[in-house]
Design a protein around this motif. Structure first.
Motif, PDB file in Angstrom:
ATOM      1  N   LEU A 131      -5.054  16.502 -12.038  1.00 22.27           N
ATOM      2  CA  LEU A 131      -4.492  17.750 -12.585  1.00 22.27           C
ATOM      3  C   LEU A 131      -3.128  18.000 -11.951  1.00 22.27           C
ATOM      4  N   PRO A 132      -2.060  17.977 -12.729  1.00 17.34           N
ATOM      5  CA  PRO A 132      -0.709  18.173 -12.184  1.00 17.34           C
ATOM      6  C   PRO A 132      -0.365  19.657 -12.073  1.00 17.34           C
ATOM      7  N   GLY A 133       0.829  19.924 -11.586  1.00 13.09           N
ATOM      8  CA  GLY A 133       1.324  21.292 -11.585  1.00 13.09           C
ATOM      9  C   GLY A 133       0.860  22.078 -10.373  1.00 13.09           C
ATOM     10  N   HIS A 134       0.530  23.339 -10.582  1.00 16.10           N
ATOM     11  CA  HIS A 134       0.277  24.275  -9.464  1.00 16.10           C
ATOM     12  C   HIS A 134      -0.863  25.226  -9.821  1.00 16.10           C
ATOM     13  N   GLU A 135      -1.343  25.976  -8.793  1.00 16.23           N
ATOM     14  CA  GLU A 135      -2.541  26.823  -8.956  1.00 16.23           C
ATOM     15  C   GLU A 135      -2.197  28.289  -9.218  1.00 16.23           C
ATOM     16  N   GLU A 136      -1.095  28.741  -8.645  1.00 15.05           N
ATOM     17  CA  GLU A 136      -0.737  30.163  -8.739  1.00 15.05           C
ATOM     18  C   GLU A 136       0.548  30.355  -9.549  1.00 15.05           C
ATOM     19  N   HIS A 137       0.802  31.592  -9.937  1.00 11.41           N
ATOM     20  CA  HIS A 137       2.021  31.918 -10.680  1.00 11.41           C
ATOM     21  C   HIS A 137       3.251  31.618  -9.819  1.00 11.41           C
ATOM     22  N   GLU A 138       4.168  30.867 -10.364  1.00 21.16           N
ATOM     23  CA  GLU A 138       5.418  30.526  -9.674  1.00 21.16           C
ATOM     24  C   GLU A 138       6.581  30.999 -10.532  1.00 21.16           C
ATOM     25  N   PRO A 139       6.977  32.258 -10.359  1.00 26.16           N
ATOM     26  CA  PRO A 139       7.976  32.888 -11.246  1.00 26.16           C
ATOM     27  C   PRO A 139       9.327  32.188 -11.261  1.00 26.16           C
ATOM     28  N   TRP A 140       9.595  31.349 -10.231  1.00 25.82           N
ATOM     29  CA  TRP A 140      10.915  30.680 -10.202  1.00 25.82           C
ATOM     30  C   TRP A 140      11.042  29.652 -11.317  1.00 25.82           C
ATOM     31  N   ARG A 141       9.942  29.235 -11.856  1.00 29.28           N
ATOM     32  CA  ARG A 141       9.976  28.192 -12.883  1.00 29.28           C
ATOM     33  C   ARG A 141      10.338  28.775 -14.251  1.00 29.28           C
ATOM     34  N   PRO A 142      11.067  28.045 -15.092  1.00 29.48           N
ATOM     35  CA  PRO A 142      11.349  28.534 -16.450  1.00 29.48           C
ATOM     36  C   PRO A 142      10.068  28.637 -17.277  1.00 29.48           C
ATOM     37  N   PHE A 143       9.075  27.793 -16.936  1.00 32.44           N
ATOM     38  CA  PHE A 143       7.738  27.918 -17.539  1.00 32.44           C
ATOM     39  C   PHE A 143       6.743  27.367 -16.513  1.00 32.44           C
ATOM     40  N   GLN A 144       5.497  27.794 -16.637  1.00 36.67           N
ATOM     41  CA  GLN A 144       4.476  27.393 -15.662  1.00 36.67           C
ATOM     42  C   GLN A 144       3.855  26.051 -16.036  1.00 36.67           C
ATOM     43  N   HIS A 145       3.124  25.450 -15.085  1.00 38.22           N
ATOM     44  CA  HIS A 145       2.285  24.295 -15.403  1.00 38.22           C
ATOM     45  C   HIS A 145       0.977  24.461 -14.624  1.00 38.22           C
ATOM     46  N   LEU A 146       0.121  25.365 -15.122  1.00 36.89           N
ATOM     47  CA  LEU A 146      -1.002  25.881 -14.339  1.00 36.89           C
ATOM     48  C   LEU A 146      -2.330  25.162 -14.590  1.00 36.89           C
ATOM     49  N   GLU A 147      -2.259  23.861 -14.917  1.00 39.12           N
ATOM     50  CA  GLU A 147      -3.527  23.138 -15.114  1.00 39.12           C
ATOM     51  C   GLU A 147      -4.422  23.243 -13.887  1.00 39.12           C
ATOM     52  N   ARG A 148      -3.823  23.262 -12.677  1.00 35.98           N
ATOM     53  CA  ARG A 148      -4.656  23.295 -11.457  1.00 35.98           C
ATOM     54  C   ARG A 148      -5.313  24.658 -11.249  1.00 35.98           C
ATOM     55  N   GLY A 149      -4.809  25.645 -11.964  1.00 36.95           N
ATOM     56  CA  GLY A 149      -5.431  26.967 -11.878  1.00 36.95           C
ATOM     57  C   GLY A 149      -6.447  27.187 -12.979  1.00 36.95           C
ATOM     58  N   TYR A 150      -6.273  26.503 -14.104  1.00 34.14           N
ATOM     59  CA  TYR A 150      -7.108  26.768 -15.273  1.00 34.14           C
ATOM     60  C   TYR A 150      -8.241  25.768 -15.468  1.00 34.14           C
ATOM     61  N   PHE A 151      -8.116  24.565 -14.839  1.00 32.44           N
ATOM     62  CA  PHE A 151      -9.150  23.530 -15.012  1.00 32.44           C
ATOM     63  C   PHE A 151      -9.663  23.069 -13.647  1.00 32.44           C
ATOM     64  N   GLU A 152     -10.879  22.513 -13.675  1.00 24.74           N
ATOM     65  CA  GLU A 152     -11.397  21.773 -12.513  1.00 24.74           C
ATOM     66  C   GLU A 152     -11.182  20.280 -12.784  1.00 24.74           C
ATOM     67  N   PRO A 153     -11.015  19.458 -11.754  1.00 22.21           N
ATOM     68  CA  PRO A 153     -10.968  18.014 -11.983  1.00 22.21           C
ATOM     69  C   PRO A 153     -12.308  17.523 -12.522  1.00 22.21           C
ATOM     70  N   GLY A 154     -12.267  16.502 -13.351  1.00 22.21           N
ATOM     71  CA  GLY A 154     -13.514  15.963 -13.891  1.00 22.21           C
ATOM     72  C   GLY A 154     -14.373  15.408 -12.768  1.00 22.21           C
ATOM     73  N   PRO A 155     -15.659  15.775 -12.672  1.00 24.11           N
ATOM     74  CA  PRO A 155     -16.514  15.319 -11.569  1.00 24.11           C
ATOM     75  C   PRO A 155     -17.045  13.894 -11.766  1.00 24.11           C
ATOM     76  N   GLU A 156     -16.947  13.363 -12.986  1.00 23.10           N
ATOM     77  CA  GLU A 156     -17.572  12.042 -13.228  1.00 23.10           C
ATOM     78  C   GLU A 156     -16.580  10.896 -13.062  1.00 23.10           C
ATOM     79  N   GLY A 157     -15.287  11.202 -12.841  1.00 24.85           N
ATOM     80  CA  GLY A 157     -14.313  10.116 -12.687  1.00 24.85           C
ATOM     81  C   GLY A 157     -14.095   9.363 -13.984  1.00 24.85           C
ATOM     82  N   PHE A 158     -13.681   8.077 -13.829  1.00 28.53           N
ATOM     83  CA  PHE A 158     -13.310   7.261 -14.996  1.00 28.53           C
ATOM     84  C   PHE A 158     -14.478   6.351 -15.370  1.00 28.53           C
ATOM     85  N   HIS A 159     -14.758   6.241 -16.665  1.00 24.77           N
ATOM     86  CA  HIS A 159     -15.856   5.361 -17.079  1.00 24.77           C
ATOM     87  C   HIS A 159     -15.511   4.693 -18.402  1.00 24.77           C
ATOM     88  N   THR A 160     -16.226   3.602 -18.701  1.00 23.11           N
ATOM     89  CA  THR A 160     -15.975   2.840 -19.918  1.00 23.11           C
ATOM     90  C   THR A 160     -17.244   2.820 -20.770  1.00 23.11           C
TER      91      THR A 160
END
Ligand code: ING
Length: 321
Positions: A131-160
């Motif tokens: 999950l890229p980006g950041h967890e909290e509001h960062e007003p200095w940015r022209p737009f946010q990238h809050l995936e780390r605040g809105y999602f949890e990382p997948g617990p099952e990892g990568f599978h085929t």
């Protein structure tokens, strides 16, 4: 008999706040039909393909955020897509925001992709790990990238999974920038990796990267394909969405690392390629014969450390690290 599968990268142009799920599903079905008319058996849609890329905004109210999530897949609004795909005998992968409650009654929110076979059966779901980006509001940015605040990382990892006549893996957007993603999937036998993405061209922490957005997009996917002898299908949500330019350049990459199909617009666009899964062996059984050439006894740093650690003295050798 070669194991060839016709694959479509079904790129989406912008989805605005005012676009309903029904509006988007209509576009997805149009792309699916276009792909089918051109012989596609598998259609790859982007990450978070049902709504605008909402992590670009800071929301105080959880209910506002949850309005972007799906509580079932398929659900009432997405069922028409599943029905049409089954009618046409076409499989697909679709990225969406998943809200689910586990057996303990805990609510989880994942950046998820579902893979559906040509007979309409659900093959698997993958929940984004990196999950890229950041967890909290960062007003200095022209737009946010809050995936780390809105999602949890997948617990099952990568599978085929065995599907579409081969071995298929999934990854999502930022996952494609980490070589571990492809290596783990390659070690699990992947011959094809499906990757949806929403990539703002402007990268606020280092704007010097903006001009290289397209170069980096191809670089990481082509490297992952070549170094693991697998096909990579990268598909964008593209264009000027809510005032933010999202990278297009959806592409289908062969195990050689060569681009065999690429979109030329930043809107809704389908490109199709015949992917011969037997081409993977040209690399998996020669240069990248993992079982013959890899040296895992020297790789333990990759799993034992998360951050980098330079030598304290002259060399990491001295510290036995
Ligand atoms: N998006 C981006 C990606 O990894 C990003 C995050 C944006 C990285 C801009 C670098 C530059 O492509 C998602 N959704 O992961």
């Amino acid at each position: 008999m070669t194991r060839t599968i016709s694959i479509a990268a079904a790129q989406l142009g912008p989805i605005e706040l005012e676009h309903s799920r029904a509006d988007v599903v209509e576009r997805l079905i149009a792309l699916l039909r276009d792909a089918h008319s051109r012989g596609a058996e598998l259609v790859v849609f982007p990450e978070l393909a049902l709504t605008t890329f909402f992590p670009r905004w800071w929301f105080e109210d959880q209910a506002e955020i949850d309005a972007f999530f799906e509580t079932s897949m398929p659900g009432p609004e997405t069922q028409p897509l599943f029905d049409e795909a089954k009618r046409l005998g076409v499989g697909f992968s679709l990225g969406y925001a998943e809200l689910s409650v586990d057996s303990a009654g805990t609510t989880h929110r994942y950046n998820t992709t579902i893979l559906v076979e040509r007979d309409g059966s659900i093959v698997d779901t993958y929940r984004k790990v990196h999950l890229p980006g950041h967890e909290e509001h960062e007003p200095w940015r022209p737009f946010q990238h809050l995936e780390r605040g809105y999602f949890e990382p997948g617990p099952e990892g990568f599978h085929t999974n065995r599907a579409f006549g081969g071995v298929v893996g999934m990854a999502t957007c930022n996952d494609r920038r980490w070589s571990e993603t492809y290596r783990v999937l390659g070690l699990k036998g992947a011959e094809l990796v499906l990757i949806g993405y929403n990539t703002p061209i402007h990268y606020a922490p280092d704007p010097s990267q903006d001009a290289l957005a397209g170069f980096h997009n191809n670089l990481v996917m082509a490297a992952g394909a070549y170094q693991n002898g697998l096909w990579v299908v990268g598909v964008a949500k593209a264009g000027f969405e809510a005032g933010v330019e999202l990278l297009a350049e959806s592409q289908i990459i062969a195990p050689s690392g060569e681009v065999v199909a690429k979109t030329v617009t930043n809107g809704d666009e389908v490109v199709v390629a015949e992917c011969d899964l037997d081409l993977c062996a040209n690399y998996k059984e020669t240069l990248f014969d993992f079982d013959r050439y890899r040296m895992p006894q020297h790789y333990e740093t990759i799993t034992s450390q998360r951050g980098a650690a330079a030598p304290i003295g002259r060399s990491t050798k001295e510290q036995g690290r």
